[in-house]
Write a protein that holds these residues in place. Structure first.
Motif, mmCIF file in Angstrom:
data_model
loop_
_atom_site.group_PDB
_atom_site.id
_atom_site.type_symbol
_atom_site.label_atom_id
_atom_site.label_comp_id
_atom_site.label_asym_id
_atom_site.label_seq_id
_atom_site.Cartn_x
_atom_site.Cartn_y
_atom_site.Cartn_z
ATOM 1 N N VAL A 53 0.844 -1.199 0.000
ATOM 2 C CA VAL A 53 0.000 0.000 0.000
ATOM 3 C C VAL A 53 0.882 1.253 0.000
ATOM 4 O O VAL A 53 0.595 2.240 -0.699
ATOM 5 C CB VAL A 53 -0.934 0.004 1.226
ATOM 6 N N ALA A 54 1.960 1.207 0.780
ATOM 7 C CA ALA A 54 2.879 2.351 0.836
ATOM 8 C C ALA A 54 3.513 2.612 -0.524
ATOM 9 O O ALA A 54 3.769 3.762 -0.896
ATOM 10 C CB ALA A 54 3.960 2.098 1.890
ATOM 11 N N PHE A 55 3.772 1.541 -1.289
ATOM 12 C CA PHE A 55 4.318 1.717 -2.637
ATOM 13 C C PHE A 55 3.338 2.482 -3.522
ATOM 14 O O PHE A 55 3.720 3.386 -4.265
ATOM 15 C CB PHE A 55 4.628 0.360 -3.272
ATOM 16 N N GLY A 56 2.053 2.111 -3.449
ATOM 17 C CA GLY A 56 1.049 2.826 -4.233
ATOM 18 C C GLY A 56 0.980 4.286 -3.862
ATOM 19 O O GLY A 56 0.900 5.163 -4.738
ATOM 20 N N ALA A 57 1.029 4.586 -2.558
ATOM 21 C CA ALA A 57 0.992 5.977 -2.108
ATOM 22 C C ALA A 57 2.254 6.727 -2.535
ATOM 23 O O ALA A 57 2.199 7.904 -2.906
ATOM 24 C CB ALA A 57 0.828 6.025 -0.589
ATOM 25 N N MET A 58 3.398 6.035 -2.500
ATOM 26 C CA MET A 58 4.648 6.652 -2.939
ATOM 27 C C MET A 58 4.593 6.985 -4.431
ATOM 28 O O MET A 58 5.092 8.034 -4.871
ATOM 29 C CB MET A 58 5.817 5.706 -2.661
ATOM 30 N N ALA A 59 3.986 6.100 -5.210
ATOM 31 C CA ALA A 59 3.851 6.346 -6.642
ATOM 32 C C ALA A 59 3.011 7.600 -6.896
ATOM 33 O O ALA A 59 3.338 8.416 -7.767
ATOM 34 C CB ALA A 59 3.219 5.139 -7.327
ATOM 35 N N VAL A 60 1.936 7.749 -6.131
ATOM 36 C CA VAL A 60 1.097 8.950 -6.262
ATOM 37 C C VAL A 60 1.905 10.200 -5.931
ATOM 38 O O VAL A 60 1.828 11.220 -6.631
ATOM 39 C CB VAL A 60 -0.134 8.843 -5.342
ATOM 40 N N ALA A 61 2.709 10.138 -4.875
ATOM 41 C CA ALA A 61 3.536 11.279 -4.484
ATOM 42 C C ALA A 61 4.547 11.626 -5.577
ATOM 43 O O ALA A 61 4.771 12.806 -5.880
ATOM 44 C CB ALA A 61 4.256 10.978 -3.172
ATOM 45 N N ASN A 62 5.143 10.611 -6.197
ATOM 46 C CA ASN A 62 6.107 10.853 -7.275
ATOM 47 C C ASN A 62 5.444 11.493 -8.488
ATOM 48 O O ASN A 62 5.993 12.406 -9.115
ATOM 49 C CB ASN A 62 6.777 9.540 -7.685
ATOM 50 N N VAL A 63 4.244 11.007 -8.822
ATOM 51 C CA VAL A 63 3.513 11.564 -9.959
ATOM 52 C C VAL A 63 3.148 13.026 -9.716
ATOM 53 O O VAL A 63 3.180 13.855 -10.639
ATOM 54 C CB VAL A 63 2.246 10.717 -10.231
ATOM 55 N N LEU A 64 2.823 13.354 -8.470
ATOM 56 C CA LEU A 64 2.459 14.727 -8.116
ATOM 57 C C LEU A 64 3.683 15.623 -7.936
ATOM 58 O O LEU A 64 3.536 16.806 -7.619
ATOM 59 C CB LEU A 64 1.633 14.741 -6.826
ATOM 60 N N GLY A 65 4.874 15.058 -8.133
ATOM 61 C CA GLY A 65 6.089 15.847 -7.991
ATOM 62 C C GLY A 65 6.435 16.155 -6.550
ATOM 63 O O GLY A 65 7.078 17.161 -6.256
ATOM 64 N N MET A 66 6.014 15.279 -5.631
ATOM 65 C CA MET A 66 6.255 15.498 -4.201
ATOM 66 C C MET A 66 7.138 14.395 -3.629
ATOM 67 O O MET A 66 6.916 13.924 -2.511
ATOM 68 C CB MET A 66 4.928 15.561 -3.450
ATOM 69 N N ALA A 67 8.126 13.968 -4.392
ATOM 70 C CA ALA A 67 8.993 12.865 -3.958
ATOM 71 C C ALA A 67 9.717 13.203 -2.663
ATOM 72 O O ALA A 67 9.869 12.358 -1.776
ATOM 73 C CB ALA A 67 9.998 12.526 -5.056
ATOM 74 N N LYS A 68 10.162 14.462 -2.518
ATOM 75 C CA LYS A 68 10.895 14.866 -1.319
ATOM 76 C C LYS A 68 9.978 14.993 -0.107
ATOM 77 O O LYS A 68 10.418 14.861 1.033
ATOM 78 C CB LYS A 68 11.603 16.215 -1.572
#
Length: 282
Positions: A53-68
């Motif tokens: 589940v955390a991977f899916g949420a991390m993917a959303v964050a990366n797509v939104l440009g919020m990796a940091k």
């Protein structure tokens, strides 16, 4: 041997290496404490499901440009799902194992699909690999990420020490604990939330696919050679910290992936403890 020590000392001169080792040791310590409870309560599969589940949420964050700033997206989502799993797991009409399997596969598929449709960078395979297996992401932590990891680790350790007796009671005999007046539902909820926090923190160390190994292996290793709860917790903490430190040092010196090296170190220690337990008759 002297050459290896000199190489390690030369790497420790860099601030990012010291930060990585500090964060890695703290995450390993937190993981080992709750790992014993997870194994004894047969909740090991929850850690694996939450990591996906955390991977899916991390993917959303990366797509939104919020990796940091991904922690501020991943942690609330993972905590929410942990609470959801705990509540639905108490519903006899719903099979908890099936729900976790559904969420795990769904989150992985959804995250990978998003990262392909809206690629956060030119190297999609590299981004996915880093998120799943950690790679060297812990060596590139920002100052804010280090501070968040240290603070959250201290909070988790403090909560565990503060409620140790109640967690012990809920772990071994939930019905008896409830009869003595302990709010078992609240402490099960607390355990689920802490597990979610540890999963999120550990993603930077070993990645979303390997974090469950970091939680489970030290506990299983300690149970092979110790036969009381407090001893297992302490032994698990020592094993987890040593394996993480050694794994990180070896990965840095040999330029190997951090997460995989730490898990491999834990596997070797488990085999040693298993053999030692057989010899000692534990």
């Amino acid at each position: 041997m002297n050459n290896i020590i000199s190489v390690i000392n030369s790497y420790l001169q860099f601030a990012f290496v010291r930060n990585a080792i500090t964060v890695g040791v703290l995450i390993a310590l937190c993981s080992s404490l709750l790992g014993v409870t997870l194994v004894l309560k047969r909740y090991s599969y929850i850690g694996d499901g939450l990591s996906h589940v955390a991977f899916g949420a991390m993917a959303v964050a990366n797509v939104l440009g919020m990796a940091k700033q991904s922690t501020f997206i991943v942690m609330p989502v993972t905590v929410f799902v942990a609470v959801l799993l705990l509540k639905t797991g108490q519903n006899k009409k719903i099979n908890g194992d099936a729900l976790i399997a559904m969420l795990s596969v769904g989150a992985l598929a959804f995250g990978y699909m998003l990262m392909n449709i809206f690629p956060p960078g030119s190297n999609i395979s590299g981004d996915v690999c880093v998120t799943l297996f950690g790679s060297f992401s812990i060596l590139t932590l920002s100052g804010n990420q280090v501070i968040v990891c240290v603070i959250m680790s201290i909070v988790v350790i403090s909560i565990y020490i503060m409620f140790y007796n109640r967690i012990f009671a809920v772990t071994f005999d939930e019905n008896f604990a409830k009869a003595t007046g302990i709010k078992t539902d609240r402490f099960n909820l607390l355990i689920a939330v802490i597990i979610a926090v540890i999963i999120v923190l550990g993603m930077n160390l070993v990645g979303s696919l390997l974090i469950s190994a970091l939680v489970i292996f030290p506990a299983l290793s300690a149970m092979r050679i110790i036969n009381n709860f407090k001893g297992v917790v302490l032994c698990s903490a020592v094993i987890s910290v040593l394996c993480s430190f050694l794994g990180m040092v070896v990965s840095i010196v040999m330029s190997a992936p951090v997460g995989s090296t730490i898990v491999a170190t834990n596997m070797i220690v488990f085999i040693i403890c298993f053999i030692a337990g057989k010899i000692m008759g534990i």
